[in-house]
Design a protein around this motif. Structure first.
Motif, PDB file in Angstrom:
ATOM      1  N   TYR A  32       0.814  -1.215   0.000  1.00 36.99           N
ATOM      2  CA  TYR A  32       0.000   0.000   0.000  1.00 36.99           C
ATOM      3  C   TYR A  32       0.845   1.262   0.000  1.00 36.99           C
ATOM      4  O   TYR A  32       1.913   1.314   0.636  1.00 36.99           O
ATOM      5  CB  TYR A  32      -0.887   0.025   1.250  1.00 36.99           C
ATOM      6  CG  TYR A  32      -1.989  -0.988   1.223  1.00 36.99           C
ATOM      7  CD1 TYR A  32      -1.733  -2.330   1.472  1.00 36.99           C
ATOM      8  CD2 TYR A  32      -3.299  -0.600   0.953  1.00 36.99           C
ATOM      9  CE1 TYR A  32      -2.755  -3.257   1.445  1.00 36.99           C
ATOM     10  CE2 TYR A  32      -4.332  -1.520   0.938  1.00 36.99           C
ATOM     11  CZ  TYR A  32      -4.049  -2.851   1.171  1.00 36.99           C
ATOM     12  OH  TYR A  32      -5.069  -3.777   1.135  1.00 36.99           O
ATOM     13  N   VAL A  33       0.317   2.275  -0.663  1.00 29.85           N
ATOM     14  CA  VAL A  33       0.799   3.636  -0.461  1.00 29.85           C
ATOM     15  C   VAL A  33       0.276   4.100   0.893  1.00 29.85           C
ATOM     16  O   VAL A  33      -0.884   3.849   1.244  1.00 29.85           O
ATOM     17  CB  VAL A  33       0.319   4.571  -1.580  1.00 29.85           C
ATOM     18  CG1 VAL A  33       0.527   6.043  -1.217  1.00 29.85           C
ATOM     19  CG2 VAL A  33       1.015   4.233  -2.892  1.00 29.85           C
ATOM     20  N   ILE A  34       1.136   4.760   1.657  1.00 31.94           N
ATOM     21  CA  ILE A  34       0.754   5.268   2.973  1.00 31.94           C
ATOM     22  C   ILE A  34       0.801   6.784   2.957  1.00 31.94           C
ATOM     23  O   ILE A  34       1.758   7.388   2.442  1.00 31.94           O
ATOM     24  CB  ILE A  34       1.683   4.734   4.067  1.00 31.94           C
ATOM     25  CG1 ILE A  34       1.667   3.208   4.072  1.00 31.94           C
ATOM     26  CG2 ILE A  34       1.278   5.287   5.435  1.00 31.94           C
ATOM     27  CD1 ILE A  34       0.321   2.585   4.349  1.00 31.94           C
ATOM     28  N   ALA A  98      -3.907   4.058   4.377  1.00 24.93           N
ATOM     29  CA  ALA A  98      -3.317   3.142   3.403  1.00 24.93           C
ATOM     30  C   ALA A  98      -4.219   3.016   2.195  1.00 24.93           C
ATOM     31  O   ALA A  98      -5.445   2.893   2.332  1.00 24.93           O
ATOM     32  CB  ALA A  98      -3.100   1.770   4.043  1.00 24.93           C
ATOM     33  N   GLY A  99      -3.606   3.039   1.006  1.00 23.54           N
ATOM     34  CA  GLY A  99      -4.373   2.921  -0.215  1.00 23.54           C
ATOM     35  C   GLY A  99      -3.640   2.084  -1.241  1.00 23.54           C
ATOM     36  O   GLY A  99      -2.398   2.090  -1.298  1.00 23.54           O
ATOM     37  N   GLU A 113      -7.698  12.318   0.162  1.00 21.33           N
ATOM     38  CA  GLU A 113      -8.052  11.434   1.268  1.00 21.33           C
ATOM     39  C   GLU A 113      -9.107  10.419   0.869  1.00 21.33           C
ATOM     40  O   GLU A 113      -9.126   9.312   1.418  1.00 21.33           O
ATOM     41  CB  GLU A 113      -8.504  12.244   2.476  1.00 21.33           C
ATOM     42  CG  GLU A 113      -9.728  13.087   2.285  1.00 21.33           C
ATOM     43  CD  GLU A 113     -10.123  13.767   3.612  1.00 21.33           C
ATOM     44  OE1 GLU A 113      -9.958  14.994   3.709  1.00 21.33           O
ATOM     45  OE2 GLU A 113     -10.586  13.070   4.515  1.00 21.33           O
ATOM     46  N   SER A 114      -9.949  10.704  -0.079  1.00 27.06           N
ATOM     47  CA  SER A 114     -10.984   9.749  -0.480  1.00 27.06           C
ATOM     48  C   SER A 114     -10.406   8.543  -1.206  1.00 27.06           C
ATOM     49  O   SER A 114     -11.106   7.540  -1.391  1.00 27.06           O
ATOM     50  CB  SER A 114     -12.015  10.442  -1.375  1.00 27.06           C
ATOM     51  OG  SER A 114     -11.412  10.870  -2.579  1.00 27.06           O
ATOM     52  N   GLU A 115      -9.149   8.625  -1.625  1.00 26.35           N
ATOM     53  CA  GLU A 115      -8.516   7.512  -2.336  1.00 26.35           C
ATOM     54  C   GLU A 115      -7.977   6.436  -1.407  1.00 26.35           C
ATOM     55  O   GLU A 115      -7.613   5.363  -1.859  1.00 26.35           O
ATOM     56  CB  GLU A 115      -7.398   8.055  -3.225  1.00 26.35           C
ATOM     57  CG  GLU A 115      -7.891   9.052  -4.282  1.00 26.35           C
ATOM     58  CD  GLU A 115      -6.780   9.531  -5.172  1.00 26.35           C
ATOM     59  OE1 GLU A 115      -6.400  10.724  -5.076  1.00 26.35           O
ATOM     60  OE2 GLU A 115      -6.270   8.731  -5.977  1.00 26.35           O
ATOM     61  N   TYR A 116      -7.890   6.750  -0.138  1.00 31.58           N
ATOM     62  CA  TYR A 116      -7.330   5.791   0.818  1.00 31.58           C
ATOM     63  C   TYR A 116      -8.410   4.859   1.357  1.00 31.58           C
ATOM     64  O   TYR A 116      -9.543   5.262   1.579  1.00 31.58           O
ATOM     65  CB  TYR A 116      -6.654   6.526   1.975  1.00 31.58           C
ATOM     66  CG  TYR A 116      -5.364   7.203   1.576  1.00 31.58           C
ATOM     67  CD1 TYR A 116      -5.353   8.523   1.149  1.00 31.58           C
ATOM     68  CD2 TYR A 116      -4.150   6.518   1.619  1.00 31.58           C
ATOM     69  CE1 TYR A 116      -4.168   9.148   0.777  1.00 31.58           C
ATOM     70  CE2 TYR A 116      -2.964   7.138   1.260  1.00 31.58           C
ATOM     71  CZ  TYR A 116      -2.987   8.446   0.837  1.00 31.58           C
ATOM     72  OH  TYR A 116      -1.813   9.061   0.474  1.00 31.58           O
ATOM     73  N   GLU A 117      -8.017   3.612   1.586  1.00 33.65           N
ATOM     74  CA  GLU A 117      -8.983   2.600   2.025  1.00 33.65           C
ATOM     75  C   GLU A 117      -9.031   2.419   3.534  1.00 33.65           C
ATOM     76  O   GLU A 117     -10.096   2.189   4.091  1.00 33.65           O
ATOM     77  CB  GLU A 117      -8.636   1.253   1.371  1.00 33.65           C
ATOM     78  CG  GLU A 117      -8.701   1.259  -0.145  1.00 33.65           C
ATOM     79  CD  GLU A 117      -8.228  -0.050  -0.724  1.00 33.65           C
ATOM     80  OE1 GLU A 117      -7.376  -0.026  -1.633  1.00 33.65           O
ATOM     81  OE2 GLU A 117      -8.689  -1.118  -0.281  1.00 33.65           O
TER      82      GLU A 117
END
Length: 129
Positions: A32-34, A98-99, A113-117
């Motif tokens: 994940y990207v953090i 994390a995304g 921020e909406s791209e992160y899970e």
């Protein structure tokens, strides 16, 4: 169950340093990207930094003026955010997120921020004398 937990927050005097940690459980952090965000009550959440899956690229918010450093140790499932030369305006709740498959680099900038899970619960940072 996927879980992110922030730690390292607390009180620091202006001009001091603080290192925040974000630890993952229930999933492989290295996939994940953090990102790190912060929020002051009554204001929108502010994106601070992101780091790519392998740590080879990162990006920072334009307002941070070189005081923040993001790094990761995938073997320890941990991402850290170092904050130097703190000032009272850094007082906020700090979150990691994390995304998957996000673009994070100096040229792409910060994911929204909406791209992160996944999100942690946040850690409070207070900068005062």
């Amino acid at each position: 169950q996927a879980l992110l937990v922030e730690s390292g927050g607390g009180w620091v005097q202006p001009g001091g340093s603080l290192k925040l940690a974000c630890r993952a459980s229930g999933f492989t952090l290295g996939d994940y990207v953090i990102g790190w965000f912060r929020q002051v009550p009554g204001y929108d959440r502010e994106g601070l930094a992101c780091i790519s899956e392998g740590g080879g690229s990162s990006s920072y918010g334009a307002s941070l003026k070189g005081r923040f450093t993001i790094s990761r140790d995938n073997a320890k499932n941990t991402v850290t955010l170092q904050i130097d030369r703190t000032n009272p305006e850094d007082t906020a709740v700090y979150y990691c997120a994390a995304g998957l498959d996000l673009y994070c680099s100096a040229s792409w900038g910060l994911p929204g921020e909406s791209e992160y899970e996944y999100w942690g619960q946040g850690t409070q940072v207070t900068v005062s004398s």
